[in-house]
Design a protein around this motif. Sequence first.
Motif, mmCIF file in Angstrom:
data_model
loop_
_atom_site.group_PDB
_atom_site.id
_atom_site.type_symbol
_atom_site.label_atom_id
_atom_site.label_comp_id
_atom_site.label_asym_id
_atom_site.label_seq_id
_atom_site.Cartn_x
_atom_site.Cartn_y
_atom_site.Cartn_z
ATOM 1 N N HIS A 125 6.518 -2.456 -1.942
ATOM 2 C CA HIS A 125 5.631 -3.501 -1.420
ATOM 3 C C HIS A 125 6.246 -4.163 -0.198
ATOM 4 O O HIS A 125 5.587 -4.344 0.839
ATOM 5 N N LEU A 188 -0.882 -0.558 -4.052
ATOM 6 C CA LEU A 188 0.335 -0.905 -3.318
ATOM 7 C C LEU A 188 0.036 -1.183 -1.850
ATOM 8 O O LEU A 188 0.430 -2.219 -1.301
ATOM 9 N N ARG A 191 -2.164 -4.355 -1.324
ATOM 10 C CA ARG A 191 -1.395 -5.590 -1.495
ATOM 11 C C ARG A 191 -0.442 -5.815 -0.334
ATOM 12 O O ARG A 191 -0.100 -6.971 -0.012
ATOM 13 N N ALA A 192 -0.005 -4.741 0.304
ATOM 14 C CA ALA A 192 0.908 -4.857 1.443
ATOM 15 C C ALA A 192 0.181 -5.142 2.752
ATOM 16 O O ALA A 192 0.819 -5.242 3.806
#
Length: 280
Positions: A125, A188, A191-192
Amino acid sequence: MTDAAAWRGRVGGTWAEEHARTERALAGVGAVLDAAIAVQAPEQGSAVDLGCGAGSTALALAAARPRLKVSGIDLSEPLLTVARARDVDNRVRFVAGDVLDVVPGMAPLDLLVSRHGVMFFADPHAGFSTLRRSAVAGATLIFSCFRARGENDWAAALDATLGIVRPANGGYEPGPFAFADRGFVTDLLTRAGWSAVDMQPHDVDYVVGAGAGADPIAEALAFYRRIGPAASVLAEAETGERAKLEARLGDLFATRIRNGAVTFTAAIWVVTAYAPKEVP
């Protein structure tokens, strides 16, 4: 997992020495990834190849987009020495270092690419967030990675032949198969800070024994003694046991000969995501 120190040292040196064999094995992966990159790559701006190894992806991109500024980053100086030697037209800037240390200094980036080089972040992340912050609005991230180990004949068949039992996946662990799960990768990247994540599956040839006049089985053994899932098993076995293991591998390789070459299958994802465009 192979750590950064190993890539800077022994492992990186081995891959540099074996680059002709590893590039042949990954040629099918590269062909699919390069084609996908060609669809996305801008005509100009700045691009980076993350974990560039011997430089194949960066060099293909630079040839396809002559006005694009292309850089490649890798931990291994021996691999970069190979990459620079292959770059006969000096089209690419190759930089030694950790991707997450080097990329921010290259910002702003219009395109970030990687052939199997981004599955090794200790904190994925944080890693992909750093990449996102280094990208311009609307920039493209595109990379390849393996699907599940069981779908990858080049690894699963060797495990079965050598009697290697792999522990069940208990969550993210850096390594070749870290991004096998579509849901995990999509979440992933989202969210990044990346958007419109797309993952396309491909099955490609993974050629480990070939060459004009060469014995394909001997070539495959030479490859797997140094690269891949059998290397540590063979290296750690006593002489008599190693001979038995290699005989079993030879029998396996004989069943995979196609057009004069030992050819397995690699199951991969080609992942594409975008840095969100700024709202007017």
